[in-house]
Design a protein around this motif. Structure first.
Motif, PDB file in Angstrom:
ATOM      1  N   ILE A  59       8.394  -2.350  -7.009  1.00 30.90           N
ATOM      2  CA  ILE A  59       8.316  -1.005  -6.317  1.00 30.90           C
ATOM      3  C   ILE A  59       9.203  -0.787  -5.255  1.00 30.90           C
ATOM      4  CG2 ILE A  59       6.588   0.143  -4.725  1.00 30.90           C
ATOM      5  CD1 ILE A  59       4.477  -1.040  -6.324  1.00 30.90           C
ATOM      6  N   MET A 117       8.410   8.600  -8.168  1.00 32.57           N
ATOM      7  CA  MET A 117       7.995   7.208  -8.236  1.00 32.57           C
ATOM      8  C   MET A 117       7.087   7.195  -9.730  1.00 32.57           C
ATOM      9  SD  MET A 117       9.287   5.262  -6.056  1.00 32.57           S
ATOM     10  CE  MET A 117       8.449   3.721  -6.340  1.00 32.57           C
ATOM     11  N   ASP A 148       7.121   2.614   7.794  1.00 31.92           N
ATOM     12  CA  ASP A 148       6.750   1.322   7.098  1.00 31.92           C
ATOM     13  C   ASP A 148       6.159   0.521   8.159  1.00 31.92           C
ATOM     14  OD1 ASP A 148       8.314   2.054   4.660  1.00 31.92           O
ATOM     15  OD2 ASP A 148      10.114   1.136   5.397  1.00 31.92           O
ATOM     16  N   THR A 172       5.466  -5.793  -5.842  1.00 32.47           N
ATOM     17  CA  THR A 172       6.154  -5.215  -4.617  1.00 32.47           C
ATOM     18  C   THR A 172       7.615  -5.179  -4.656  1.00 32.47           C
ATOM     19  OG1 THR A 172       4.302  -6.174  -3.251  1.00 32.47           O
ATOM     20  CG2 THR A 172       6.146  -5.565  -2.016  1.00 32.47           C
ATOM     21  N   VAL A 207      11.787   2.647  -4.985  1.00 36.67           N
ATOM     22  CA  VAL A 207      11.996   3.252  -3.876  1.00 36.67           C
ATOM     23  C   VAL A 207      13.475   3.425  -3.808  1.00 36.67           C
ATOM     24  CG1 VAL A 207      11.677   3.523  -1.403  1.00 36.67           C
ATOM     25  CG2 VAL A 207       9.737   2.800  -2.795  1.00 36.67           C
ATOM     26  N   THR A 238       2.599  -1.421   4.014  1.00 34.48           N
ATOM     27  CA  THR A 238       2.079  -0.206   4.033  1.00 34.48           C
ATOM     28  C   THR A 238       2.978   1.067   4.604  1.00 34.48           C
ATOM     29  OG1 THR A 238      -0.238  -0.987   4.599  1.00 34.48           O
ATOM     30  CG2 THR A 238       0.073   1.273   4.708  1.00 34.48           C
ATOM     31  N   ARG A 249       0.936  -1.075  -0.038  1.00 32.57           N
ATOM     32  CA  ARG A 249      -0.095   0.116   0.054  1.00 32.57           C
ATOM     33  C   ARG A 249       0.728   1.196  -0.034  1.00 32.57           C
ATOM     34  NH1 ARG A 249      -2.729  -3.759   3.021  1.00 32.57           N
ATOM     35  NH2 ARG A 249      -4.781  -4.152   2.118  1.00 32.57           N
ATOM     36  N   SER A 250       0.825   2.029  -1.250  1.00 31.29           N
ATOM     37  CA  SER A 250       1.522   3.187  -1.206  1.00 31.29           C
ATOM     38  C   SER A 250       0.867   4.166  -0.519  1.00 31.29           C
ATOM     39  CB  SER A 250       1.682   3.403  -2.831  1.00 31.29           C
ATOM     40  OG  SER A 250       2.144   4.771  -3.217  1.00 31.29           O
TER      41      SER A 250
END
Length: 137
Positions: A48, A118, A88, A45, A52, A102, A31-32
């Protein structure tokens, strides 16, 4: 989660979180802080989190709270000239693999900078997720 924190602290400066996939359950949900919908699955995931790593500079954890299968890792980082404070929130299953990840960030200028950075990474993130999924077959 100690293993995730150690991985980040060991490798974030390289722009990659190599090995992060080993900490994720197949059905993990990310969950961004800047996207409405969650991202389900290990491939996206992993991609992503590596995105990051390319965006955040000087990321370091300042504190953590651990209880049973849930952790909160408080961090600071920079995106260009903007300092970002965040957390986090990690949930793990009985095997110790991450099932929910999340991220929350502040201030609004930091969230905006993260969204823009992003967004620029997303074509690479999508390509990395497809490549990872194909490798797993």
């Amino acid at each position: 989660m100690k293993a995730f924190r150690e991985l980040v602290e060991r490798s974030i400066a390289t722009g990659s979180l190599a090995g992060v996939e080993d900490l994720l359950a197949d059905d993990v949900v990310f969950r961004s802080p800047v996207a409405h919908k969650p991202y389900p699955g290990k491939a996206i995931t992993t991609a992503i989190l590596n995105g990051v790593a390319r965006v955040f500079e000087d990321l370091h954890y300042v504190s953590s709270i651990e209880e049973e299968n849930r952790s909160a890792l408080v961090f600071e980082a920079r995106i260009g000239d903007i300092t970002v404070n965040g957390c986090d929130f990690i949930t793990t299953n009985d095997e110790g693999l991450i099932t929910e990840f999340t991220v929350m960030v502040r201030p609004m200028s930091g969230a905006t900078a993260l969204m823009e950075a992003m967004g620029a990474q997303f074509p690479q993130i999508q390509a990395d997720a497809v490549a990872f999924a194909e490798q797993q077959r």
